[in-house]
Design a protein around this motif. Structure first.
Motif, PDB file in Angstrom:
ATOM      1  N   CYS A  18       0.818  -1.223   0.000  1.00 11.07           N
ATOM      2  CA  CYS A  18       0.000   0.000   0.000  1.00 11.07           C
ATOM      3  C   CYS A  18       0.847   1.267   0.000  1.00 11.07           C
ATOM      4  O   CYS A  18       0.404   2.306  -0.500  1.00 11.07           O
ATOM      5  CB  CYS A  18      -0.927   0.007   1.207  1.00 11.07           C
ATOM      6  SG  CYS A  18      -2.265  -1.167   1.084  1.00 11.07           S
ATOM      7  N   ILE A  19       2.047   1.192   0.529  1.00 10.38           N
ATOM      8  CA  ILE A  19       2.887   2.388   0.630  1.00 10.38           C
ATOM      9  C   ILE A  19       3.232   2.957  -0.747  1.00 10.38           C
ATOM     10  O   ILE A  19       3.064   4.161  -0.977  1.00 10.38           O
ATOM     11  CB  ILE A  19       4.150   2.097   1.474  1.00 10.38           C
ATOM     12  CG1 ILE A  19       3.733   1.881   2.939  1.00 10.38           C
ATOM     13  CG2 ILE A  19       5.155   3.223   1.383  1.00 10.38           C
ATOM     14  CD1 ILE A  19       4.829   1.365   3.818  1.00 10.38           C
ATOM     15  N   PRO A  20       3.681   2.166  -1.732  1.00 12.01           N
ATOM     16  CA  PRO A  20       3.943   2.750  -3.054  1.00 12.01           C
ATOM     17  C   PRO A  20       2.681   3.292  -3.728  1.00 12.01           C
ATOM     18  O   PRO A  20       2.740   4.295  -4.444  1.00 12.01           O
ATOM     19  CB  PRO A  20       4.530   1.596  -3.869  1.00 12.01           C
ATOM     20  CG  PRO A  20       5.003   0.617  -2.884  1.00 12.01           C
ATOM     21  CD  PRO A  20       4.161   0.785  -1.681  1.00 12.01           C
ATOM     22  N   VAL A  21       1.556   2.637  -3.488  1.00  9.43           N
ATOM     23  CA  VAL A  21       0.302   3.139  -4.046  1.00  9.43           C
ATOM     24  C   VAL A  21      -0.002   4.519  -3.475  1.00  9.43           C
ATOM     25  O   VAL A  21      -0.394   5.440  -4.202  1.00  9.43           O
ATOM     26  CB  VAL A  21      -0.845   2.140  -3.782  1.00  9.43           C
ATOM     27  CG1 VAL A  21      -2.191   2.723  -4.176  1.00  9.43           C
ATOM     28  CG2 VAL A  21      -0.593   0.839  -4.506  1.00  9.43           C
ATOM     29  N   LEU A  22       0.195   4.675  -2.180  1.00  8.03           N
ATOM     30  CA  LEU A  22      -0.014   5.983  -1.562  1.00  8.03           C
ATOM     31  C   LEU A  22       0.967   7.017  -2.099  1.00  8.03           C
ATOM     32  O   LEU A  22       0.623   8.194  -2.253  1.00  8.03           O
ATOM     33  CB  LEU A  22       0.100   5.879  -0.044  1.00  8.03           C
ATOM     34  CG  LEU A  22      -1.010   5.117   0.660  1.00  8.03           C
ATOM     35  CD1 LEU A  22      -0.704   4.974   2.137  1.00  8.03           C
ATOM     36  CD2 LEU A  22      -2.341   5.814   0.455  1.00  8.03           C
ATOM     37  N   LEU A  23       2.184   6.598  -2.383  1.00  8.02           N
ATOM     38  CA  LEU A  23       3.165   7.517  -2.959  1.00  8.02           C
ATOM     39  C   LEU A  23       2.704   8.030  -4.328  1.00  8.02           C
ATOM     40  O   LEU A  23       2.791   9.226  -4.618  1.00  8.02           O
ATOM     41  CB  LEU A  23       4.526   6.830  -3.103  1.00  8.02           C
ATOM     42  CG  LEU A  23       5.366   6.720  -1.848  1.00  8.02           C
ATOM     43  CD1 LEU A  23       6.521   5.775  -2.060  1.00  8.02           C
ATOM     44  CD2 LEU A  23       5.868   8.080  -1.443  1.00  8.02           C
ATOM     45  N   VAL A  24       2.203   7.130  -5.150  1.00 11.34           N
ATOM     46  CA  VAL A  24       1.739   7.523  -6.479  1.00 11.34           C
ATOM     47  C   VAL A  24       0.515   8.431  -6.382  1.00 11.34           C
ATOM     48  O   VAL A  24       0.425   9.452  -7.069  1.00 11.34           O
ATOM     49  CB  VAL A  24       1.435   6.269  -7.331  1.00 11.34           C
ATOM     50  CG1 VAL A  24       0.742   6.637  -8.626  1.00 11.34           C
ATOM     51  CG2 VAL A  24       2.716   5.508  -7.614  1.00 11.34           C
TER      52      VAL A  24
END
Length: 87
Positions: A18-24
């Motif tokens: 979920c962290i990279p998704v939140l970054l994007v």
């Protein structure tokens, strides 16, 4: 115990995904909070794996110490009963 470990591992993997998704999402949204969300996501991407590793390390150390204490109590119990002679 194995099922508990599997559940925690699955939750950890989901959090890490979920962290990279939140970054994007934070990078492409143009709100006044997007910079703060981006910084928080980067912070979580760094801190969450470190914390998971630290918790695992502490758990192993505690488990090892408990096993050593149990083993020493069993040896002392055998000594008191005359089962093992340390002389």
């Amino acid at each position: 115990m194995k099922n508990t470990k599997r559940v925690f591992a699955l939750v950890g993997v989901l959090l890490l995904l979920c962290i990279p998704v939140l970054l994007v999402i934070g990078a492409f949204t143009a709100s006044r909070d997007s910079a703060a969300l981006f910084k928080a996501s980067i912070f979580c991407a760094i801190v969450v794996p470190i914390m998971v590793y630290a918790y695992m390390l502490i758990y192993r150390l505690i488990k090892k110490n408990n096993k050593e204490q149990i083993d020493s109590k069993q040896i002392n119990k055998k000594d008191d009963q005359g089962g093992i002679d340390n002389q």
